[in-house]
Write a protein that holds these residues in place. Structure first.
Motif, PDB file in Angstrom:
ATOM      1  N   ALA A 137       0.544  -0.994  -0.438  1.00 26.04           N
ATOM      2  CA  ALA A 137       0.351  -0.395   0.290  1.00 26.04           C
ATOM      3  C   ALA A 137       0.741   1.253  -0.467  1.00 26.04           C
ATOM      4  CB  ALA A 137      -0.448  -0.660   1.181  1.00 26.04           C
ATOM      5  N   ILE A 138       2.110   1.436   0.445  1.00 23.44           N
ATOM      6  CA  ILE A 138       3.468   2.191   0.850  1.00 23.44           C
ATOM      7  C   ILE A 138       3.781   2.918  -0.319  1.00 23.44           C
ATOM      8  CG2 ILE A 138       4.702   3.592   1.566  1.00 23.44           C
ATOM      9  CD1 ILE A 138       4.101   1.940   4.007  1.00 23.44           C
ATOM     10  N   LEU A 139       3.877   1.595  -1.320  1.00 23.05           N
ATOM     11  CA  LEU A 139       4.832   1.104  -2.545  1.00 23.05           C
ATOM     12  C   LEU A 139       3.387   2.142  -3.187  1.00 23.05           C
ATOM     13  CD1 LEU A 139       7.142   0.732  -4.098  1.00 23.05           C
ATOM     14  CD2 LEU A 139       6.447  -0.806  -4.519  1.00 23.05           C
ATOM     15  N   ALA A 140       2.439   1.410  -3.976  1.00 19.78           N
ATOM     16  CA  ALA A 140       1.450   1.773  -4.133  1.00 19.78           C
ATOM     17  C   ALA A 140       1.145   3.505  -4.226  1.00 19.78           C
ATOM     18  CB  ALA A 140      -0.162   1.247  -4.351  1.00 19.78           C
ATOM     19  N   LEU A 141       1.152   3.909  -2.989  1.00 20.51           N
ATOM     20  CA  LEU A 141       1.305   5.811  -2.162  1.00 20.51           C
ATOM     21  C   LEU A 141       1.729   6.443  -3.158  1.00 20.51           C
ATOM     22  CD1 LEU A 141      -0.817   7.625  -1.410  1.00 20.51           C
ATOM     23  CD2 LEU A 141       0.252   7.430   0.977  1.00 20.51           C
ATOM     24  N   ILE A 142       3.215   5.652  -2.836  1.00 19.90           N
ATOM     25  CA  ILE A 142       4.609   6.869  -3.630  1.00 19.90           C
ATOM     26  C   ILE A 142       3.941   6.395  -5.568  1.00 19.90           C
ATOM     27  CG2 ILE A 142       7.287   6.569  -3.691  1.00 19.90           C
ATOM     28  CD1 ILE A 142       6.671   5.098  -1.107  1.00 19.90           C
ATOM     29  N   ILE A 143       3.973   5.332  -5.508  1.00 20.72           N
ATOM     30  CA  ILE A 143       4.411   5.231  -7.281  1.00 20.72           C
ATOM     31  C   ILE A 143       3.242   6.436  -7.558  1.00 20.72           C
ATOM     32  CG2 ILE A 143       3.268   3.790  -8.589  1.00 20.72           C
ATOM     33  CD1 ILE A 143       4.872   1.957  -7.642  1.00 20.72           C
ATOM     34  N   TYR A 144       1.645   6.619  -7.367  1.00 22.09           N
ATOM     35  CA  TYR A 144       0.555   6.935  -7.005  1.00 22.09           C
ATOM     36  C   TYR A 144       1.339   8.528  -7.381  1.00 22.09           C
ATOM     37  CZ  TYR A 144      -3.880  10.235  -7.491  1.00 22.09           C
ATOM     38  OH  TYR A 144      -4.405  10.908  -7.444  1.00 22.09           O
ATOM     39  N   LEU A 145       1.641   9.198  -6.257  1.00 21.02           N
ATOM     40  CA  LEU A 145       2.126  10.215  -5.724  1.00 21.02           C
ATOM     41  C   LEU A 145       3.185  10.760  -7.043  1.00 21.02           C
ATOM     42  CD1 LEU A 145       2.241  10.533  -2.125  1.00 21.02           C
ATOM     43  CD2 LEU A 145       0.503  11.665  -3.461  1.00 21.02           C
ATOM     44  N   TYR A 177       3.486   9.418  -9.650  1.00 23.27           N
ATOM     45  CA  TYR A 177       3.128   9.795 -11.116  1.00 23.27           C
ATOM     46  C   TYR A 177       2.036  11.143 -10.641  1.00 23.27           C
ATOM     47  CZ  TYR A 177      -1.460   9.033 -14.627  1.00 23.27           C
ATOM     48  OH  TYR A 177      -2.400   9.839 -14.886  1.00 23.27           O
ATOM     49  N   ALA A 178       0.866  11.393 -10.350  1.00 22.19           N
ATOM     50  CA  ALA A 178      -0.017  12.660 -10.221  1.00 22.19           C
ATOM     51  C   ALA A 178       1.378  13.515 -10.162  1.00 22.19           C
ATOM     52  CB  ALA A 178      -0.583  13.021  -8.573  1.00 22.19           C
ATOM     53  N   ALA A 179       2.344  14.277  -9.665  1.00 26.36           N
ATOM     54  CA  ALA A 179       3.705  15.286  -9.713  1.00 26.36           C
ATOM     55  C   ALA A 179       3.892  15.463 -11.195  1.00 26.36           C
ATOM     56  CB  ALA A 179       5.114  15.020  -8.934  1.00 26.36           C
ATOM     57  N   VAL A 180       4.370  14.443 -12.113  1.00 25.79           N
ATOM     58  CA  VAL A 180       4.650  14.681 -13.062  1.00 25.79           C
ATOM     59  C   VAL A 180       3.393  14.956 -13.884  1.00 25.79           C
ATOM     60  CG1 VAL A 180       4.801  12.882 -15.200  1.00 25.79           C
ATOM     61  CG2 VAL A 180       6.845  12.737 -12.712  1.00 25.79           C
ATOM     62  N   LYS A 181       2.220  14.497 -13.769  1.00 22.79           N
ATOM     63  CA  LYS A 181       1.313  14.556 -14.327  1.00 22.79           C
ATOM     64  C   LYS A 181       0.788  16.242 -14.739  1.00 22.79           C
ATOM     65  CE  LYS A 181      -3.615  13.199 -15.988  1.00 22.79           C
ATOM     66  NZ  LYS A 181      -3.476  13.051 -17.157  1.00 22.79           N
ATOM     67  N   PHE A 182       0.819  16.993 -13.283  1.00 21.27           N
ATOM     68  CA  PHE A 182       0.840  18.250 -13.038  1.00 21.27           C
ATOM     69  C   PHE A 182       1.966  19.337 -13.596  1.00 21.27           C
ATOM     70  CE2 PHE A 182       2.194  21.414 -10.048  1.00 21.27           C
ATOM     71  CZ  PHE A 182       0.669  22.690 -10.187  1.00 21.27           C
ATOM     72  N   ILE A 183       3.211  18.675 -13.357  1.00 27.03           N
ATOM     73  CA  ILE A 183       4.338  19.607 -14.071  1.00 27.03           C
ATOM     74  C   ILE A 183       4.001  19.561 -15.882  1.00 27.03           C
ATOM     75  CG2 ILE A 183       6.868  19.087 -14.727  1.00 27.03           C
ATOM     76  CD1 ILE A 183       7.017  18.098 -11.771  1.00 27.03           C
ATOM     77  N   THR A 184       3.667  18.382 -16.692  1.00 28.65           N
ATOM     78  CA  THR A 184       3.403  18.510 -17.732  1.00 28.65           C
ATOM     79  C   THR A 184       2.512  18.920 -18.341  1.00 28.65           C
ATOM     80  OG1 THR A 184       3.053  15.903 -18.082  1.00 28.65           O
ATOM     81  CG2 THR A 184       5.556  17.025 -17.730  1.00 28.65           C
TER      82      THR A 184
END
Length: 130
Positions: free
Chosen positions: A8-16, A18-25
């Motif tokens: 769950a922690i790994l999935a949360l880190i991956i999601y965060l 992904y969200a940061a990259v999507k926001f930046i681009t």
């Protein structure tokens, strides 16, 4: 139990991440940033004719309405109507600035005739006739 927590922690880190990259681009964010910094940025979804494009230049936001028509070989954008969101911000812009914007639009829509809203239309006509 601990394994599920780690997953769950790994999935949360991956999601965060992904969200940061999507926001930046995100192009909309880039448009807003360029507008605040008074830089040029062209935001468009070329595949969607119904969606207007936005151009920011020297702190002024312009919107372009695209109109579909026929050329010799296909259906293309043949007419574009451009207008500023706020006429009061046009202060300081000159003929060369609007020619630059027109050239950038023509690069993306070479078959289109560009029409400007007043008072830009009158400025361009006056300078082109001299």
């Amino acid at each position: 139990m601990i394994l599920l927590l780690r997953i769950a922690i790994l999935a949360l880190i991956i999601y965060l991440f992904y969200a940061a990259v999507k926001f930046i681009t995100d192009p909309k964010r880039k448009l807003e940033s360029a507008h605040e910094q008074k830089r040029f940025f062209f935001y468009d979804i070329p595949d969607n004719i119904r969606k207007n494009f936005l151009v920011t230049y020297k702190g002024v936001m312009f919107e372009g309405e695209k109109y579909l028509g026929t050329t010799d070989k296909s259906f293309e954008v043949v007419s574009i109507f451009v207008f500023p969101h706020n006429n009061d911000l046009l202060h300081g812009l000159g003929y060369e600035d609007f020619v630059f914007i027109e050239n950038e639009i023509q690069l993306r829509y070479p078959n289109a005739v560009i029409d400007w809203k007043s008072p830009i239309k009158e400025l361009l006509e006056k300078n082109r006739n001299h």
